[in-house]
Design a protein around this motif. Structure first.
Motif, mmCIF file in Angstrom:
data_model
loop_
_atom_site.group_PDB
_atom_site.id
_atom_site.type_symbol
_atom_site.label_atom_id
_atom_site.label_comp_id
_atom_site.label_asym_id
_atom_site.label_seq_id
_atom_site.Cartn_x
_atom_site.Cartn_y
_atom_site.Cartn_z
ATOM 1 N N PHE A 58 0.879 -1.167 0.000
ATOM 2 C CA PHE A 58 0.000 0.000 0.000
ATOM 3 C C PHE A 58 0.916 1.216 0.000
ATOM 4 C CE2 PHE A 58 -3.489 2.391 2.603
ATOM 5 C CZ PHE A 58 -3.788 3.157 1.492
ATOM 6 N N ALA A 59 0.918 1.973 -1.084
ATOM 7 C CA ALA A 59 1.823 3.116 -1.250
ATOM 8 C C ALA A 59 1.335 4.299 -0.422
ATOM 9 C CB ALA A 59 1.944 3.487 -2.724
ATOM 10 N N THR A 60 1.568 4.218 0.875
ATOM 11 C CA THR A 60 1.204 5.317 1.766
ATOM 12 C C THR A 60 2.177 5.379 2.933
ATOM 13 O OG1 THR A 60 -0.579 6.350 3.044
ATOM 14 C CG2 THR A 60 -0.391 3.964 3.218
ATOM 15 N N ASN A 61 2.345 6.576 3.465
ATOM 16 C CA ASN A 61 3.068 6.770 4.722
ATOM 17 C C ASN A 61 2.103 7.142 5.835
ATOM 18 O OD1 ASN A 61 5.842 6.311 4.003
ATOM 19 N ND2 ASN A 61 5.753 8.190 2.806
ATOM 20 N N ASN A 62 0.811 7.179 5.503
ATOM 21 C CA ASN A 62 -0.208 7.562 6.478
ATOM 22 C C ASN A 62 -0.595 6.330 7.298
ATOM 23 O OD1 ASN A 62 -2.772 8.025 7.701
ATOM 24 N ND2 ASN A 62 -3.148 9.715 6.292
ATOM 25 N N LEU A 63 -0.147 6.289 8.550
ATOM 26 C CA LEU A 63 -0.381 5.117 9.400
ATOM 27 C C LEU A 63 -1.858 4.907 9.700
ATOM 28 C CD1 LEU A 63 2.638 5.408 11.879
ATOM 29 C CD2 LEU A 63 2.429 4.009 9.810
ATOM 30 N N HIS A 64 -2.640 5.993 9.758
ATOM 31 C CA HIS A 64 -4.088 5.862 9.985
ATOM 32 C C HIS A 64 -4.733 5.112 8.813
ATOM 33 C CE1 HIS A 64 -4.154 8.470 13.475
ATOM 34 N NE2 HIS A 64 -3.514 9.400 12.806
ATOM 35 N N LYS A 65 -4.388 5.530 7.597
ATOM 36 C CA LYS A 65 -4.927 4.871 6.404
ATOM 37 C C LYS A 65 -4.495 3.405 6.347
ATOM 38 C CE LYS A 65 -5.185 8.516 2.889
ATOM 39 N NZ LYS A 65 -4.697 8.915 1.567
ATOM 40 N N LEU A 66 -3.215 3.175 6.649
ATOM 41 C CA LEU A 66 -2.665 1.816 6.595
ATOM 42 C C LEU A 66 -3.431 0.886 7.532
ATOM 43 C CD1 LEU A 66 -0.305 0.086 5.397
ATOM 44 C CD2 LEU A 66 0.984 0.695 7.445
ATOM 45 N N GLU A 67 -3.646 1.337 8.758
ATOM 46 C CA GLU A 67 -4.358 0.509 9.739
ATOM 47 C C GLU A 67 -5.815 0.290 9.326
ATOM 48 O OE1 GLU A 67 -4.329 -2.184 12.175
ATOM 49 O OE2 GLU A 67 -2.458 -1.139 11.804
ATOM 50 N N GLU A 68 -6.443 1.343 8.832
ATOM 51 C CA GLU A 68 -7.830 1.261 8.378
ATOM 52 C C GLU A 68 -7.968 0.218 7.260
ATOM 53 O OE1 GLU A 68 -10.292 5.126 8.215
ATOM 54 O OE2 GLU A 68 -9.956 4.644 6.103
ATOM 55 N N VAL A 69 -7.056 0.270 6.287
ATOM 56 C CA VAL A 69 -7.123 -0.644 5.150
ATOM 57 C C VAL A 69 -6.762 -2.068 5.567
ATOM 58 C CG1 VAL A 69 -6.139 -1.159 2.873
ATOM 59 C CG2 VAL A 69 -6.829 1.172 3.435
ATOM 60 N N ARG A 70 -5.796 -2.226 6.470
ATOM 61 C CA ARG A 70 -5.456 -3.577 6.966
ATOM 62 C C ARG A 70 -6.686 -4.238 7.593
ATOM 63 N NH1 ARG A 70 0.584 -2.437 9.063
ATOM 64 N NH2 ARG A 70 1.655 -3.454 7.331
ATOM 65 N N GLN A 71 -7.447 -3.472 8.369
ATOM 66 C CA GLN A 71 -8.667 -4.006 8.988
ATOM 67 C C GLN A 71 -9.673 -4.430 7.923
ATOM 68 O OE1 GLN A 71 -10.221 -1.081 11.717
ATOM 69 N NE2 GLN A 71 -8.458 -1.222 13.083
ATOM 70 N N MET A 72 -9.801 -3.628 6.880
ATOM 71 C CA MET A 72 -10.783 -3.919 5.833
ATOM 72 C C MET A 72 -10.391 -5.138 5.005
ATOM 73 S SD MET A 72 -12.036 -0.262 4.328
ATOM 74 C CE MET A 72 -10.880 0.963 4.840
ATOM 75 N N LEU A 73 -9.096 -5.297 4.725
ATOM 76 C CA LEU A 73 -8.654 -6.389 3.864
ATOM 77 C C LEU A 73 -8.740 -7.753 4.540
ATOM 78 C CD1 LEU A 73 -5.563 -4.885 2.002
ATOM 79 C CD2 LEU A 73 -7.794 -5.403 1.051
#
Length: 192
Positions: A8-23
């Motif tokens: 996931f091409a992001t440095n935003n840890l909030h987005k990363l965690e949100e997407v990990r939960q969704m996947l």
């Protein structure tokens, strides 16, 4: 089903965690940091789609990995669609959510129309091919902050059909209806 690995091409840890939960557990999601990418990828596009594509292509071209990137933001009708692609740096410096919200509320102070939407576009590159997924959630901007959760503009964004802001929702509830959640749903459906 074999586990799928994606960056996931992001440095935003909030987005990363949100997407990990969704996947969920059938995907292993790597951050840019976890693959050794320390660069801050310039978002020079004029649309969410262009910026998502720039970030995904950057990772794919330099690291040769299947990856995806998103670009998302808030579009406010009374402000002609602003802040739009400048959502994260609306007040100047990148990622200063408090200053961004302050500026937004100042600009909407005398406006009767407070309708807005969050929009997310995901660019996915797998097997060298690029695919796009888009999610939108309509709502309105509250006159003040409410709630402790979420990030970015969540404390002032009230989704249509709800009487609370994104920041007042449980993460799983927000993910189910959010712009990013809707785009990720399409991404998962495509990958599975």
């Amino acid at each position: 089903m074999p586990e799928k690995k994606l960056v996931f091409a992001t440095n935003n840890l909030h987005k990363l965690e949100e997407v990990r939960q969704m996947l969920g557990p059938e995907f292993t999601l790597f951050s840019m940091k976890e693959i050794g990418c320390k660069e801050d990828i310039p978002e020079t596009g004029s649309t969410f789609r262009e910026n998502a594509s720039i970030k995904a292509r950057y990772i794919h071209e330099r690291y040769g990995l299947d990856c995806f990137a998103d670009d998302s933001g808030l579009e406010v009708d009374a402000l002609g669609g602003a802040p739009g692609v400048f959502s994260a740096r609306y007040a100047g410096s990148h990622g200063n959510a408090a200053a961004n919200i302050d500026k937004l509320l100042r600009e909407l102070k005398d406006k009767d129309v407070r309708s807005a939407r969050f929009r997310a576009v995901i660019a996915l590159i797998v097997g060298g091919n690029e695919h796009f997924f888009e999610g939108t959630v309509n709502g309105s901007i509250r006159p003040g902050r409410s709630g402790e959760g979420g990030f970015g503009y969540d404390p002032v964004f009230q989704p249509e059909g709800y009487d609370i802001t994104f920041a007042e929702m449980k993460p799983e509830e927000k993910n189910r209806i959010s712009h990013r959640g809707r785009a990720i749903e399409q991404l998962i459906a495509f990958l599975t």
